[in-house]
Design a protein around this motif. Structure first.
Motif, PDB file in Angstrom:
ATOM      1  N   ASP A 268      43.169  19.525  38.129  1.00 34.84           N
ATOM      2  CA  ASP A 268      41.787  19.689  38.402  1.00 34.84           C
ATOM      3  C   ASP A 268      41.902  21.390  39.041  1.00 34.84           C
ATOM      4  OD1 ASP A 268      40.788  17.611  37.447  1.00 34.84           O
ATOM      5  OD2 ASP A 268      40.563  16.589  39.450  1.00 34.84           O
ATOM      6  N   TYR A 269      42.768  21.699  39.819  1.00 33.26           N
ATOM      7  CA  TYR A 269      42.742  22.884  40.365  1.00 33.26           C
ATOM      8  C   TYR A 269      43.057  24.086  39.473  1.00 33.26           C
ATOM      9  CZ  TYR A 269      44.071  26.755  43.733  1.00 33.26           C
ATOM     10  OH  TYR A 269      43.993  27.794  44.314  1.00 33.26           O
ATOM     11  N   ALA A 270      44.198  23.765  38.387  1.00 36.84           N
ATOM     12  CA  ALA A 270      44.452  24.764  37.416  1.00 36.84           C
ATOM     13  C   ALA A 270      43.184  25.109  36.520  1.00 36.84           C
ATOM     14  CB  ALA A 270      45.630  24.186  36.562  1.00 36.84           C
ATOM     15  N   MET A 271      42.440  24.093  36.153  1.00 36.20           N
ATOM     16  CA  MET A 271      41.468  24.073  35.259  1.00 36.20           C
ATOM     17  C   MET A 271      40.204  25.098  36.049  1.00 36.20           C
ATOM     18  SD  MET A 271      42.499  23.136  32.574  1.00 36.20           S
ATOM     19  CE  MET A 271      40.929  23.277  31.395  1.00 36.20           C
ATOM     20  N   ALA A 272      39.819  24.758  37.347  1.00 33.18           N
ATOM     21  CA  ALA A 272      38.742  25.484  38.022  1.00 33.18           C
ATOM     22  C   ALA A 272      39.362  26.978  38.463  1.00 33.18           C
ATOM     23  CB  ALA A 272      38.607  24.699  39.311  1.00 33.18           C
ATOM     24  N   HIS A 273      40.825  27.226  38.193  1.00 33.60           N
ATOM     25  CA  HIS A 273      41.076  28.708  38.704  1.00 33.60           C
ATOM     26  C   HIS A 273      41.768  29.222  37.413  1.00 33.60           C
ATOM     27  CE1 HIS A 273      40.446  26.455  42.504  1.00 33.60           C
ATOM     28  NE2 HIS A 273      40.185  27.650  43.125  1.00 33.60           N
ATOM     29  N   ASP A 274      41.368  28.945  36.400  1.00 37.40           N
ATOM     30  CA  ASP A 274      41.953  29.631  35.027  1.00 37.40           C
ATOM     31  C   ASP A 274      41.265  30.785  34.734  1.00 37.40           C
ATOM     32  OD1 ASP A 274      43.565  29.673  32.604  1.00 37.40           O
ATOM     33  OD2 ASP A 274      41.655  29.006  31.536  1.00 37.40           O
ATOM     34  N   ASP A 275      41.781  31.719  34.090  1.00 39.51           N
ATOM     35  CA  ASP A 275      41.484  33.087  33.590  1.00 39.51           C
ATOM     36  C   ASP A 275      40.534  33.666  34.408  1.00 39.51           C
ATOM     37  OD1 ASP A 275      41.487  34.867  31.579  1.00 39.51           O
ATOM     38  OD2 ASP A 275      39.655  34.083  30.681  1.00 39.51           O
ATOM     39  N   GLY A 276      40.931  33.885  35.853  1.00 34.83           N
ATOM     40  CA  GLY A 276      40.456  34.650  36.853  1.00 34.83           C
ATOM     41  C   GLY A 276      39.190  33.814  37.692  1.00 34.83           C
ATOM     42  N   GLN A 277      38.630  32.590  37.381  1.00 35.49           N
ATOM     43  CA  GLN A 277      37.705  31.959  37.926  1.00 35.49           C
ATOM     44  C   GLN A 277      37.949  31.423  39.408  1.00 35.49           C
ATOM     45  OE1 GLN A 277      35.686  28.649  35.519  1.00 35.49           O
ATOM     46  NE2 GLN A 277      38.173  28.706  34.606  1.00 35.49           N
ATOM     47  N   SER A 278      36.876  31.584  40.139  1.00 34.30           N
ATOM     48  CA  SER A 278      36.940  31.382  41.682  1.00 34.30           C
ATOM     49  C   SER A 278      38.259  31.967  42.398  1.00 34.30           C
ATOM     50  CB  SER A 278      37.264  29.609  41.829  1.00 34.30           C
ATOM     51  OG  SER A 278      36.118  29.242  41.236  1.00 34.30           O
ATOM     52  N   VAL A 279      38.521  32.944  42.269  1.00 36.97           N
ATOM     53  CA  VAL A 279      39.533  33.777  42.786  1.00 36.97           C
ATOM     54  C   VAL A 279      39.768  33.707  44.225  1.00 36.97           C
ATOM     55  CG1 VAL A 279      40.672  36.213  43.293  1.00 36.97           C
ATOM     56  CG2 VAL A 279      39.416  35.521  41.178  1.00 36.97           C
ATOM     57  N   ALA A 280      38.576  33.475  45.071  1.00 39.64           N
ATOM     58  CA  ALA A 280      38.966  33.155  46.374  1.00 39.64           C
ATOM     59  C   ALA A 280      39.587  31.974  46.742  1.00 39.64           C
ATOM     60  CB  ALA A 280      37.568  32.989  47.197  1.00 39.64           C
ATOM     61  N   GLY A 281      39.411  30.893  45.795  1.00 45.04           N
ATOM     62  CA  GLY A 281      40.237  29.761  46.048  1.00 45.04           C
ATOM     63  C   GLY A 281      41.767  29.633  45.692  1.00 45.04           C
ATOM     64  N   LEU A 282      42.060  30.842  45.081  1.00 46.50           N
ATOM     65  CA  LEU A 282      43.626  31.058  45.083  1.00 46.50           C
ATOM     66  C   LEU A 282      44.230  31.230  46.137  1.00 46.50           C
ATOM     67  CD1 LEU A 282      43.662  33.102  41.850  1.00 46.50           C
ATOM     68  CD2 LEU A 282      44.083  30.930  41.830  1.00 46.50           C
TER      69      LEU A 282
END
Length: 287
Positions: A134-148
């Protein structure tokens, strides 16, 4: 007597018999047959063999298309039946987990469980994988950078350096991974510099390989014509700039030109484990 030309392609049947999903068998078969370039395996997967009727159907197929049988069967009766059936017909069989289980049993001094699919029990490790996916899909390709900031691993790379599939593979191993694409002329998100000791890996590849993959992608999208996206000089500049930035930032770098996704992920995990003492790893037990 006719001698077979060693350069001639050979096809053979491989039967994969399992009372679970058969994923272990498939992985083992692919890894093994890859070592024989002149041979092509015709795969027959017999998964979830948990009844006598299912075993009957499996044996009928093996008899009709004899070859090599690889199996992982927990039930002793069905296992014995498969072995006897193949032995009577001179069909080679391999229980691929036996050597490993034997060594582990001797070392641990305990007997193995007879639970089918025990490795897929819904334990903490299973839910860790789901969370990581779930995390990988939500933070793929620069999405939700702050969550990284909560990521175990952050991948950077120009387009077509296998960032997304590598993150998915890492997630299946229980690692929270996200990725950020490097876009010509665009700086990295400044927020990355505020993260506390992030584990960042830069992925690079040869310009020729990048161009080849991008051309294939454009063909798949039915987009023809020359663009900067596949211009050799522009791609060479992208790769050069990415490498320079990785060195300047002190990021780990992996060249994925001749690596499979699995090999890239394995190298990343090795680097991560060296950089993070066990007590500092966020996610606990890995798979």
């Amino acid at each position: 007597m006719t001698t077979r030309n060693p350069n001639m392609a050979m096809y053979f049947h491989v039967h994969l018999v399992s009372d679970s999903t058969g994923e272990t068998l498939v992985a083992m078969m692919k890894a093994s047959t890859a070592q024989f370039r002149s041979a092509t395996a015709l795969e027959h997967l017999h998964a979830l063999v948990r009844s006598e009727d299912q075993m009957d159907q499996c044996l009928q197929t093996i008899e009709a298309k004899p070859g090599v049988v690889l199996y992982t069967l927990v039930n002793p009766e069905r296992r014995a039946r498969l072995e006897a059936f193949c032995r009577a017909r001179n069909i080679p069989t391999v229980s691929i987990l036996d050597p490993t289980l034997s060594v582990l049993g001797r070392y641990l001094g305990s007997a193995m469980t007879d639970e089918v699919g025990a490795q897929r029990t819904l334990d903490d490790a299973y839910y860790s994988r789901i969370d990581a996916l779930d995390y990988a899909m939500a933070h793929d390709d620069g999405q939700s950078v702050a969550g990284l900031a909560e990521a175990d691993i952050i991948l950077l790379g120009i387009s077509r350096t296998s960032k997304t599939p590598t993150c998915i593979y890492l997630a299946n191993r229980g690692y929270r991974a996200g990725n950020i694409p490097l876009v010509p002329g665009a700086p990295l998100p400044a927020i990355l510099d505020t993260f506390k000791d992030p584990f960042i890996v830069g992925l690079v590849a040869s310009p020729d390989r990048i161009v080849q993959i991008r051309e294939q992608r454009l063909m798949g999208l039915r987009q023809d014509g020359q663009t900067d996206y596949i211009d050799q000089d522009r791609v060479r500049d992208e790769v050069r700039d990415a490498k320079r930035m990785f060195v300047r930032k002190g990021y780990k770098v992996i060249d994925v030109t001749r690596r499979s996704i699995e090999e890239t992920a394995a190298q990343i995990i090795n680097l991560y484990n060296k950089a993070r003492p066990i007590e500092e790893r966020r996610r606990g037990t890995r798979l």
